[in-house]
Write a protein that holds these residues in place. Structure first.
Motif, PDB file in Angstrom:
ATOM      1  N   VAL A   1      19.200  21.668 -26.479  1.00 52.99           N
ATOM      2  CA  VAL A   1      19.171  22.658 -25.841  1.00 52.99           C
ATOM      3  C   VAL A   1      19.225  21.727 -24.343  1.00 52.99           C
ATOM      4  O   VAL A   1      18.240  21.217 -24.048  1.00 52.99           O
ATOM      5  CB  VAL A   1      17.681  22.983 -25.599  1.00 52.99           C
ATOM      6  N   TYR A   2      20.349  23.049 -23.221  1.00 55.62           N
ATOM      7  CA  TYR A   2      20.731  21.719 -22.378  1.00 55.62           C
ATOM      8  C   TYR A   2      19.577  23.223 -20.602  1.00 55.62           C
ATOM      9  O   TYR A   2      19.386  24.448 -21.481  1.00 55.62           O
ATOM     10  CB  TYR A   2      21.353  21.619 -21.963  1.00 55.62           C
ATOM     11  N   LEU A   3      19.522  22.970 -20.017  1.00 51.87           N
ATOM     12  CA  LEU A   3      18.028  22.944 -18.996  1.00 51.87           C
ATOM     13  C   LEU A   3      19.188  23.675 -17.855  1.00 51.87           C
ATOM     14  O   LEU A   3      19.201  22.156 -17.509  1.00 51.87           O
ATOM     15  CB  LEU A   3      17.291  23.245 -18.655  1.00 51.87           C
ATOM     16  N   GLU A   4      20.276  24.351 -17.484  1.00 53.16           N
ATOM     17  CA  GLU A   4      21.347  23.899 -15.878  1.00 53.16           C
ATOM     18  C   GLU A   4      20.520  24.128 -14.998  1.00 53.16           C
ATOM     19  O   GLU A   4      18.980  25.066 -14.715  1.00 53.16           O
ATOM     20  CB  GLU A   4      21.787  25.468 -15.724  1.00 53.16           C
ATOM     21  N   ALA A   5      19.755  22.901 -13.967  1.00 49.96           N
ATOM     22  CA  ALA A   5      19.312  23.184 -12.422  1.00 49.96           C
ATOM     23  C   ALA A   5      19.630  23.111 -11.519  1.00 49.96           C
ATOM     24  O   ALA A   5      19.033  21.648 -10.764  1.00 49.96           O
ATOM     25  CB  ALA A   5      18.107  21.889 -13.773  1.00 49.96           C
ATOM     26  N   TYR A   6      20.178  23.614 -11.436  1.00 44.11           N
ATOM     27  CA  TYR A   6      20.866  23.763 -10.213  1.00 44.11           C
ATOM     28  C   TYR A   6      21.127  24.985  -9.324  1.00 44.11           C
ATOM     29  O   TYR A   6      21.436  25.085  -7.736  1.00 44.11           O
ATOM     30  CB  TYR A   6      22.081  22.002  -9.949  1.00 44.11           C
ATOM     31  N   THR A   7      21.411  25.780  -9.740  1.00 44.82           N
ATOM     32  CA  THR A   7      21.924  27.013  -9.313  1.00 44.82           C
ATOM     33  C   THR A   7      21.202  28.359  -8.977  1.00 44.82           C
ATOM     34  O   THR A   7      21.218  29.174  -8.305  1.00 44.82           O
ATOM     35  CB  THR A   7      23.244  27.921 -10.341  1.00 44.82           C
TER      36      THR A   7
ATOM     37  N   LEU B   1      18.049  18.125 -18.541  1.00 39.81           N
ATOM     38  CA  LEU B   1      18.547  18.332 -18.023  1.00 39.81           C
ATOM     39  C   LEU B   1      19.568  18.302 -17.656  1.00 39.81           C
ATOM     40  O   LEU B   1      20.556  17.463 -17.356  1.00 39.81           O
ATOM     41  CB  LEU B   1      17.302  17.780 -16.641  1.00 39.81           C
ATOM     42  N   ALA B   2      20.648  19.597 -17.164  1.00 42.90           N
ATOM     43  CA  ALA B   2      21.775  19.254 -16.970  1.00 42.90           C
ATOM     44  C   ALA B   2      21.572  19.764 -15.224  1.00 42.90           C
ATOM     45  O   ALA B   2      21.822  21.270 -14.872  1.00 42.90           O
ATOM     46  CB  ALA B   2      22.401  20.407 -17.954  1.00 42.90           C
ATOM     47  N   ASP B   3      22.378  18.444 -14.463  1.00 40.93           N
ATOM     48  CA  ASP B   3      22.735  18.765 -13.149  1.00 40.93           C
ATOM     49  C   ASP B   3      23.697  19.380 -13.151  1.00 40.93           C
ATOM     50  O   ASP B   3      25.024  19.770 -13.956  1.00 40.93           O
ATOM     51  CB  ASP B   3      21.901  17.935 -12.375  1.00 40.93           C
TER      52      ASP B   3
ATOM     53  N   GLU C   1      29.427  19.882 -14.096  1.00 40.02           N
ATOM     54  CA  GLU C   1      30.854  20.104 -13.650  1.00 40.02           C
ATOM     55  C   GLU C   1      32.071  18.849 -14.296  1.00 40.02           C
ATOM     56  O   GLU C   1      32.699  18.844 -14.351  1.00 40.02           O
ATOM     57  CB  GLU C   1      30.329  20.344 -12.467  1.00 40.02           C
ATOM     58  N   GLN C   2      30.976  17.389 -14.835  1.00 43.98           N
ATOM     59  CA  GLN C   2      32.067  16.129 -14.833  1.00 43.98           C
ATOM     60  C   GLN C   2      31.504  16.000 -16.025  1.00 43.98           C
ATOM     61  O   GLN C   2      32.274  15.079 -16.578  1.00 43.98           O
ATOM     62  CB  GLN C   2      31.709  15.817 -13.802  1.00 43.98           C
ATOM     63  N   GLU C   3      30.786  16.051 -16.735  1.00 46.17           N
ATOM     64  CA  GLU C   3      30.079  15.599 -17.903  1.00 46.17           C
ATOM     65  C   GLU C   3      30.185  17.015 -18.788  1.00 46.17           C
ATOM     66  O   GLU C   3      29.374  16.902 -19.992  1.00 46.17           O
ATOM     67  CB  GLU C   3      28.876  14.683 -17.991  1.00 46.17           C
ATOM     68  N   ALA C   4      30.816  17.672 -18.993  1.00 39.87           N
ATOM     69  CA  ALA C   4      30.343  19.163 -19.746  1.00 39.87           C
ATOM     70  C   ALA C   4      31.052  19.015 -21.334  1.00 39.87           C
ATOM     71  O   ALA C   4      30.555  19.313 -22.596  1.00 39.87           O
ATOM     72  CB  ALA C   4      32.397  19.780 -19.320  1.00 39.87           C
ATOM     73  N   ASP C   5      32.035  17.345 -21.747  1.00 38.45           N
ATOM     74  CA  ASP C   5      32.571  17.335 -23.090  1.00 38.45           C
ATOM     75  C   ASP C   5      31.194  16.464 -24.204  1.00 38.45           C
ATOM     76  O   ASP C   5      30.957  16.944 -24.887  1.00 38.45           O
ATOM     77  CB  ASP C   5      33.103  16.196 -22.886  1.00 38.45           C
ATOM     78  N   ASP C   6      29.908  16.258 -23.350  1.00 38.15           N
ATOM     79  CA  ASP C   6      29.436  15.443 -23.441  1.00 38.15           C
ATOM     80  C   ASP C   6      28.379  16.912 -23.258  1.00 38.15           C
ATOM     81  O   ASP C   6      27.036  16.921 -24.435  1.00 38.15           O
ATOM     82  CB  ASP C   6      27.946  14.915 -22.669  1.00 38.15           C
ATOM     83  N   ILE C   7      28.546  18.017 -22.827  1.00 37.85           N
ATOM     84  CA  ILE C   7      27.467  18.837 -23.558  1.00 37.85           C
ATOM     85  C   ILE C   7      28.035  20.005 -24.633  1.00 37.85           C
ATOM     86  O   ILE C   7      26.900  20.585 -25.741  1.00 37.85           O
ATOM     87  CB  ILE C   7      27.244  20.124 -22.206  1.00 37.85           C
ATOM     88  N   LEU C   8      29.218  19.702 -24.842  1.00 34.55           N
ATOM     89  CA  LEU C   8      29.940  20.492 -26.103  1.00 34.55           C
ATOM     90  C   LEU C   8      29.605  18.838 -27.565  1.00 34.55           C
ATOM     91  O   LEU C   8      30.684  19.527 -28.036  1.00 34.55           O
ATOM     92  CB  LEU C   8      31.723  20.517 -25.490  1.00 34.55           C
TER      93      LEU C   8
ATOM     94  N   SER D   1      31.523  30.030 -16.551  1.00 36.80           N
ATOM     95  CA  SER D   1      32.685  30.819 -17.593  1.00 36.80           C
ATOM     96  C   SER D   1      33.758  29.398 -17.624  1.00 36.80           C
ATOM     97  O   SER D   1      34.220  29.251 -18.504  1.00 36.80           O
ATOM     98  CB  SER D   1      33.651  31.131 -16.057  1.00 36.80           C
ATOM     99  N   ASP D   2      33.483  27.585 -16.605  1.00 32.40           N
ATOM    100  CA  ASP D   2      34.399  27.191 -17.006  1.00 32.40           C
ATOM    101  C   ASP D   2      33.866  26.354 -18.166  1.00 32.40           C
ATOM    102  O   ASP D   2      34.922  25.853 -19.438  1.00 32.40           O
ATOM    103  CB  ASP D   2      34.080  25.842 -15.845  1.00 32.40           C
ATOM    104  N   LEU D   3      32.250  26.655 -18.628  1.00 35.86           N
ATOM    105  CA  LEU D   3      31.998  26.022 -19.827  1.00 35.86           C
ATOM    106  C   LEU D   3      32.952  26.636 -20.934  1.00 35.86           C
ATOM    107  O   LEU D   3      33.125  25.327 -22.070  1.00 35.86           O
ATOM    108  CB  LEU D   3      30.550  25.827 -20.189  1.00 35.86           C
TER     109      LEU D   3
END
Length: 288
Positions: free
Chosen positions: A29-35, A55-57, A62-69, A92-94
């Motif tokens: 479970v990732y928590l987006e932490a910048y918008t 935490l996902a900054d 934007e640069q390590e999306a492959d790790d999330i996926l 949307s990019d994700l």
């Protein structure tokens, strides 16, 4: 499955029942932490959800999306977003990256500032294009957002102004030196946004431009919308530069043409109710 789950605007309890059920069974479970931010921290969310959050900054998303996926095609991964998942184009990019890799996705929506601003009484279908107001620096003072506000005003529409957030930002010096040293978080206040708008009004006046927006244009300042201590104040742009709204996050609305019901609602939050009297306020939301 990749799940994008909106968390709403207030605290840990604003997640939907459906969203919470999904969070509890996901492998990661990732928590987006910048918008955006909630009024509570990561630890409070972890306690309520019963899950560890990663935490996902901005750099991670934007640069390590492959790790999330990673492995999301064989297990469930959740990506938590304050407000609604589609409040930022990054998300949307994700999704596009997930689809490209053959990973199915599902979106669990929630309230966002884009619809919650209706709490001030201005009707949502009377809003034009939303703008972002960024922090000015000594050498960079963009005004493009002002022209969009002006266009909305000419069309009689209200403008929601999303105010700048600086989280995990590097100074120009550290960026050039490649040092991973980050500045303290900064959140633009309604006061700061109003001051920048007033400076633009003054500049445009000196250039002889016919002004749609002046110091007397009616505005609304909002803070911590959706939280127990949310605050709403209405008044002129000049008044917005001095109102006290407390801690972040702040948003501001530049009013367009107003229906009498909208005017009556704004009176509830007025710095000075007399500015909304018919003898002083024209239909375009500016003091005569």
């Amino acid at each position: 499955m990749l799940y994008l789950i909106g968390l709403g605007l207030g605290d840990a309890k604003d997640i939907t029942v459906k969203g919470l059920e999904i969070v509890k069974h996901c492998r990661r479970v990732y928590l987006e932490a910048y918008t955006s931010i909630l009024t509570v921290g990561k630890e409070v969310l972890e306690e309520f959800y019963g899950r560890e959050l990663i935490l996902a900054d901005r750099e991670t998303v934007e640069q390590e999306a492959d790790d999330i996926l990673k492995d999301a095609d064989i297990c469930d991964v959740a990506f938590l977003v304050v407000g609604d998942p589609f409040g930022a184009t990054t998300h949307s990019d994700l999704i596009l990256r997930a689809v490209k890799r053959g990973i199915p996705y599902r979106v669990i929506h929630n309230a966002s500032i884009m619809n919650a601003v209706g709490c001030c009484g201005l009707q949502l279908y009377n809003f034009g294009e939303t703008v972002s107001i960024v922090f000015w620096t000594d050498t960079w003072k963009p005004e493009s957002f002002f022209d969009k506000i002006k266009k909305n005003k000419q069309n009689g529409m209200h403008t929601l102004c999303l105010l700048d957030i600086k989280i995990k930002e590097q100074s120009l010096e550290n960026l050039m030196k490649g040092k991973k040293i980050y500045e303290s978080p900064r959140y633009m206040s309604v006061n700061q946004a109003a001051e920048q708008l007033l400076a633009i009004v003054q500049n445009r006046r000196l250039q002889g431009e016919e002004l749609e927006i002046t110091e007397n244009t009616i505005c609304v300042g909002l803070a911590r919308v959706g939280a127990m201590d949310q605050k709403i104040v209405s008044g002129t742009l000049q008044q917005m530069s001095t109102v006290e709204l407390g801690g972040p996050l702040h948003s501001m609305i530049i009013a367009g043409n107003m229906h009498p019901l909208e005017t009556d609602m704004l009176k509830l939050f007025a710095v000075n109710e007399s500015i909304f009297e018919d003898t002083f306020l024209n239909v375009k939301g500016t003091l005569e």
